[in-house]
Design a protein around this motif. Structure first.
Motif, short mmCIF file in Angstrom:
data_model
loop_
_atom_site.label_atom_id
_atom_site.label_comp_id
_atom_site.label_asym_id
_atom_site.label_seq_id
_atom_site.Cartn_x
_atom_site.Cartn_y
_atom_site.Cartn_z
N PRO A 51 13.59 2.99 -25.59
CA PRO A 51 13.73 2.57 -24.19
C PRO A 51 12.57 3.06 -23.32
O PRO A 51 12.23 2.42 -22.32
CB PRO A 51 15.05 3.23 -23.74
N ALA A 52 11.94 4.19 -23.69
CA ALA A 52 10.84 4.72 -22.90
C ALA A 52 9.53 4.00 -23.18
O ALA A 52 8.57 4.13 -22.42
CB ALA A 52 10.68 6.21 -23.16
N ALA A 53 9.49 3.26 -24.28
CA ALA A 53 8.25 2.60 -24.68
C ALA A 53 8.18 1.20 -24.09
O ALA A 53 8.33 0.20 -24.78
CB ALA A 53 8.15 2.55 -26.19
N GLN A 54 7.98 1.14 -22.81
CA GLN A 54 7.87 -0.14 -22.11
C GLN A 54 6.43 -0.41 -21.74
O GLN A 54 5.71 0.49 -21.32
CB GLN A 54 8.74 -0.12 -20.85
N ARG A 55 6.02 -1.65 -21.88
CA ARG A 55 4.66 -2.02 -21.48
C ARG A 55 4.53 -1.92 -19.97
O ARG A 55 5.44 -2.27 -19.22
CB ARG A 55 4.35 -3.45 -21.94
N ARG A 56 3.39 -1.43 -19.52
CA ARG A 56 3.09 -1.32 -18.10
C ARG A 56 2.12 -2.42 -17.69
O ARG A 56 1.30 -2.87 -18.51
CB ARG A 56 2.48 0.05 -17.79
N PRO A 57 2.18 -2.85 -16.44
CA PRO A 57 1.30 -3.96 -16.00
C PRO A 57 -0.18 -3.68 -16.19
O PRO A 57 -0.96 -4.61 -16.42
CB PRO A 57 1.65 -4.11 -14.51
N ASP A 58 -0.59 -2.41 -16.08
CA ASP A 58 -2.02 -2.11 -16.18
C ASP A 58 -2.44 -1.61 -17.56
O ASP A 58 -3.56 -1.11 -17.73
CB ASP A 58 -2.43 -1.10 -15.10
N ASP A 59 -1.57 -1.73 -18.57
CA ASP A 59 -1.97 -1.36 -19.92
C ASP A 59 -3.11 -2.26 -20.40
O ASP A 59 -3.13 -3.47 -20.13
CB ASP A 59 -0.80 -1.51 -20.90
N ALA A 60 -4.05 -1.67 -21.10
CA ALA A 60 -5.13 -2.43 -21.72
C ALA A 60 -4.79 -2.71 -23.18
O ALA A 60 -4.17 -1.89 -23.85
CB ALA A 60 -6.44 -1.66 -21.63
N GLU A 61 -5.18 -3.88 -23.67
CA GLU A 61 -4.85 -4.28 -25.04
C GLU A 61 -6.10 -4.33 -25.91
O GLU A 61 -7.13 -4.86 -25.51
CB GLU A 61 -4.15 -5.65 -25.05
N TYR A 62 -5.98 -3.78 -27.11
CA TYR A 62 -7.04 -3.82 -28.11
C TYR A 62 -6.44 -4.28 -29.43
O TYR A 62 -5.22 -4.28 -29.60
CB TYR A 62 -7.68 -2.43 -28.28
N VAL A 63 -7.30 -4.66 -30.36
CA VAL A 63 -6.82 -5.13 -31.67
C VAL A 63 -7.48 -4.32 -32.77
O VAL A 63 -8.71 -4.19 -32.81
CB VAL A 63 -7.11 -6.63 -31.86
N PHE A 64 -6.66 -3.76 -33.64
CA PHE A 64 -7.15 -3.00 -34.80
C PHE A 64 -6.65 -3.67 -36.06
O PHE A 64 -5.47 -3.61 -36.38
CB PHE A 64 -6.65 -1.55 -34.74
N HIS A 65 -7.52 -4.37 -36.76
CA HIS A 65 -7.17 -5.07 -38.00
C HIS A 65 -5.92 -5.94 -37.81
O HIS A 65 -5.03 -5.98 -38.67
CB HIS A 65 -6.97 -4.07 -39.14
N GLY A 66 -5.85 -6.61 -36.69
CA GLY A 66 -4.74 -7.51 -36.39
C GLY A 66 -3.61 -6.87 -35.62
O GLY A 66 -2.81 -7.57 -35.00
N THR A 221 2.50 -4.29 -35.05
CA THR A 221 1.86 -4.47 -36.37
C THR A 221 2.19 -5.80 -37.02
O THR A 221 1.88 -6.00 -38.19
CB THR A 221 2.29 -3.34 -37.31
N GLU A 222 2.79 -6.73 -36.27
CA GLU A 222 3.21 -7.99 -36.88
C GLU A 222 2.06 -8.72 -37.57
O GLU A 222 2.23 -9.30 -38.65
CB GLU A 222 3.83 -8.91 -35.82
N ASP A 223 0.87 -8.70 -36.97
CA ASP A 223 -0.27 -9.39 -37.54
C ASP A 223 -1.27 -8.45 -38.20
O ASP A 223 -2.41 -8.83 -38.49
CB ASP A 223 -0.99 -10.20 -36.45
N TYR A 224 -0.85 -7.22 -38.47
CA TYR A 224 -1.75 -6.25 -39.09
C TYR A 224 -2.05 -6.66 -40.53
O TYR A 224 -1.16 -7.06 -41.28
CB TYR A 224 -1.12 -4.86 -39.07
N ARG A 225 -3.33 -6.55 -40.88
CA ARG A 225 -3.75 -6.83 -42.26
C ARG A 225 -4.64 -5.71 -42.74
O ARG A 225 -5.65 -5.42 -42.11
CB ARG A 225 -4.50 -8.17 -42.34
#
Length: 226
Positions: A51-66, A221-225
């Motif tokens: 419950p504490a792990a909620q996305r915040r509006p100003d979070d930045a997104e990066y991709v690591f191997h998917g 990790t749904e698209d992690y490869r």
């Protein structure tokens, strides 16, 4: 590559783990403080959302191997160009307090990495050597010292499972010392099916532990490869 933890991780092109929760399937996750019977042969399970792990509006997104990584505003991220490692830190990438590791990618790129074994006393470290104290505490143990630096001693202080995104990861915490002096802790999350590992050090004091927990709990990790 950078010095310090990034050097610790990349100069040996290394870092972290093996275990027993899985990336797929249903079931009920063990509580974070539980102690698994062994790091192999555990049933597949899926983590309940934190419950504490909620996305915040100003979070930045990066991709690591998917895999999608969400970081608090202002945090730093560096992916070392397909090497199989990436660094995260709130203030200083030289500290590299949080490392993402894709062991198969490290090996494909010619890096040396040890087998994943979370139940080893140094299970947080996948280098083929032994980590020196200068790697986790350069202030007291300068990296440019001509003398051989003392080696990190570590031992497991917590075993169990914790959320890693929608999955349940094998979790271990290790207390670190140098010449008998406490240095802090290393924590490891590991998904044995996909071999994705996350290692967090608090020895630098640059990145809040609770925020690290949120980052790991939000890692998609749904698209992690590997």
């Amino acid at each position: 590559m950078r010095s310090s933890r990034a050097g610790l991780l990349a100069a040996a092109l290394l870092l972290t783990i093996a275990g027993c929760s899985s990336d797929t399937g249903g079931g009920v996750a063990s509580s974070p403080g539980s102690t698994p019977s062994q790091a192999s042969g555990e049933p597949s399970m899926s983590a309940a959302p934190d419950p504490a792990a909620q996305r915040r509006p100003d979070d930045a997104e990066y991709v690591f191997h998917g895999a999608r990584v969400l970081l608090p505003k202002g945090w730093l991220y560096e992916d070392y160009g397909g090497s199989g490692t990436a660094c995260i830190d709130a203030t200083d990438l030289d500290a590299c307090s949080v490392s993402l590791i894709d062991p198969p990618a490290v090996e494909r790129e010619g890096g040396e990495i040890d087998g994943v074994d979370p139940d080893s006393d140094s299970g947080w470290y996948l280098g083929t050597d032994v980590p020196g104290c200068s790697a986790i505490n350069p202030a007291d143990y300068p990296r440019d010292s001509t003398a051989d630096p003392p080696l990190v001693q570590s031992r497991i202080i917590e075993r169990g499972f914790r959320p890693l995104g929608a999955k349940t990861a094998v979790f271990r915490a290790y207390v670190l010392t140098c010449e008998g002096e406490p240095q802090g802790t290393a924590r490891l999350w590991f998904l044995p099916d996909s071999e994705l590992a996350v290692v967090a050090l608090d020895t630098y004091g640059t990145t809040p532990v609770r925020e690290v927990d949120r980052v790991v709990a939000l890692l998609d990790t749904e698209d992690y490869r590997a």
